[in-house]
Design an enzyme around this catalytic site. Structure first.
Site, short mmCIF file in Angstrom:
data_model
loop_
_atom_site.label_atom_id
_atom_site.label_comp_id
_atom_site.label_asym_id
_atom_site.label_seq_id
_atom_site.Cartn_x
_atom_site.Cartn_y
_atom_site.Cartn_z
N LYS A 2 0.84 -1.20 0.00
CA LYS A 2 0.00 0.00 0.00
C LYS A 2 0.87 1.25 0.00
O LYS A 2 1.73 1.41 0.86
CB LYS A 2 -0.91 -0.01 1.24
N THR B 187 -7.60 9.78 9.74
CA THR B 187 -7.31 8.56 8.97
C THR B 187 -7.13 7.37 9.89
O THR B 187 -6.56 6.36 9.50
CB THR B 187 -6.02 8.76 8.15
N GLY C 276 -7.36 4.05 11.52
CA GLY C 276 -7.94 2.76 11.14
C GLY C 276 -8.00 2.50 9.65
O GLY C 276 -8.59 1.50 9.22
N THR C 277 -7.37 3.36 8.85
CA THR C 277 -7.45 3.20 7.39
C THR C 277 -7.02 1.80 6.93
O THR C 277 -7.70 1.17 6.12
CB THR C 277 -6.58 4.26 6.69
N GLY C 278 -5.89 1.33 7.48
CA GLY C 278 -5.38 0.01 7.07
C GLY C 278 -6.34 -1.10 7.44
O GLY C 278 -6.60 -2.03 6.65
N CYS C 279 -6.90 -1.02 8.64
CA CYS C 279 -7.87 -2.03 9.12
C CYS C 279 -9.10 -2.05 8.22
O CYS C 279 -9.58 -3.11 7.81
CB CYS C 279 -8.31 -1.74 10.54
O1 PXL Z 1 -4.40 0.34 12.15
C1 PXL Z 1 -3.53 -0.38 12.97
C2 PXL Z 1 -4.23 -0.89 14.18
C3 PXL Z 1 -4.55 -2.22 14.27
N1 PXL Z 1 -5.17 -2.75 15.35
C4 PXL Z 1 -5.52 -1.99 16.38
C5 PXL Z 1 -5.25 -0.64 16.34
C6 PXL Z 1 -4.59 -0.06 15.22
C7 PXL Z 1 -4.28 1.36 15.19
O2 PXL Z 1 -4.56 2.12 16.06
O3 PXL Z 1 -5.62 0.12 17.37
C8 PXL Z 1 -6.18 -2.60 17.55
#
Ligand code: PXL
Length: 259
Positions: A173, A205, A207-210
């Site tokens: 990404k 932004t 949590g974008t990856g999640c």
């Molecule tokens: O986005 C990465 C991530 C993954 N998992 C948890 C998070 C975060 C970012 O804050 O809190 C539990």
């Protein structure tokens, strides 16, 4: 039949990242969501204050209980904490044959470690060979492939390396690239494909990856082909950032209701 997806990830009590975000995204796409927590964070949009990793046995038993009863059509992993948990997850998923999306979360935006160094090595050894797709950002790709990754050329070389380590498909990404956010897919046939988004000027932004990997997982659970699942998820994430609700005093969540 209702499609189901399982997330194996950390808890973010502020609801914008981690398994809370994953569940909302599964639901948003009409997929029944299941969630096995690996670690508990204490955080809000301003930052992570504390992390406690659950015991590997507890994580493994949760996954087994779910697989025994409501087997998901796709699974994603997020923050895994330590090597023991990574091993437990790999063991529990041995009999899962559907699509597995590995989001190799290493740290939160403000630098709190969510996957330590031994866990990273175990992830490469035990989980990557089972992965349908791994979704590193530039930093994670650099850490996993042990090379600098900062442009399209190095993204391609890192993707090749990660595919040779066992993941069938690799999506590097480019959200943190200078200029356009371009993601690069190396698919199971060895072909490259680019996915270009629009950058929004916003601090929201979290949590974008999640959200991105959860959307891909939901689309795979629904039976879409990988490239289509990625393209729809990329469009969704761009729109979710653009229309973020402006919540929180720090880096707030995306609009998880986005169209
Ligand atoms: O986005 C990465 C991530 C993954 N998992 C948890 C998070 C975060 C970012 O804050 O809190 C539990």
């Amino acid at each position: 039949m209702l499609a189901a997806a399982l997330t194996i990830a950390g808890s973010d009590p502020s609801g914008g990242a981690g398994l809370q975000a994953d569940l909302k995204i599964f639901h948003r796409f009409g997929v029944y969501g299941e969630a096995a927590p690996t670690l508990i964070t204490v955080q809000n949009t301003c930052g992570v204050r504390r992390i406690e990793v659950l015991s590997p046995e507890l994580v493994e038993e949760q996954i087994r209980a779910v697989l025994d009863d409501i087997p998901p059509d796709a699974v994603k992993t997020g923050a895994l904490g330590n090597a023991g948990v990574v091993e437990a997850v790999a063991r529990a998923l041995e009999r899962f044959e559907g699509p597995l999306v590995v989001d190799p979360v290493m740290a939160s935006k403000n630098g709190a470690t969510m996957t330590d160094e031994p866990a990273r090595r175990t992830l490469v050894e035990k989980l990557l060979p089972r992965a349908s797709l791994v979704t590193p950002n530039l930093e994670e790709a650099a850490a996993l492939a042990s090379m600098p990754v900062d442009d399209l050329d190095s993204m391609a070389r890192a993707a090749e390396k990660l595919r040779s380590m066992g993941s069938r498909n690799v999506l590097v990404k480019g959200g943190h690239l200078e200029g356009d956010p371009v993601d690069l897919l190396l698919n199971s046939r060895g072909e490259f494909q680019q996915f270009t988004g629009r950058r929004s000027a916003t601090r929201h932004t979290h949590g974008t990856g999640c959200v991105y990997s959860a959307a891909i997982t939901a689309h795979l659970a629904l039976g879409l082909q990988l490239a289509e699942a990625i393209q729809r998820s990329k469009n969704f994430v761009s729109e979710a950032i653009r229309t973020n609700p402006g919540l929180g005093r720090g880096s707030g969540p995306l609009n998880l209701f986005a169209e």
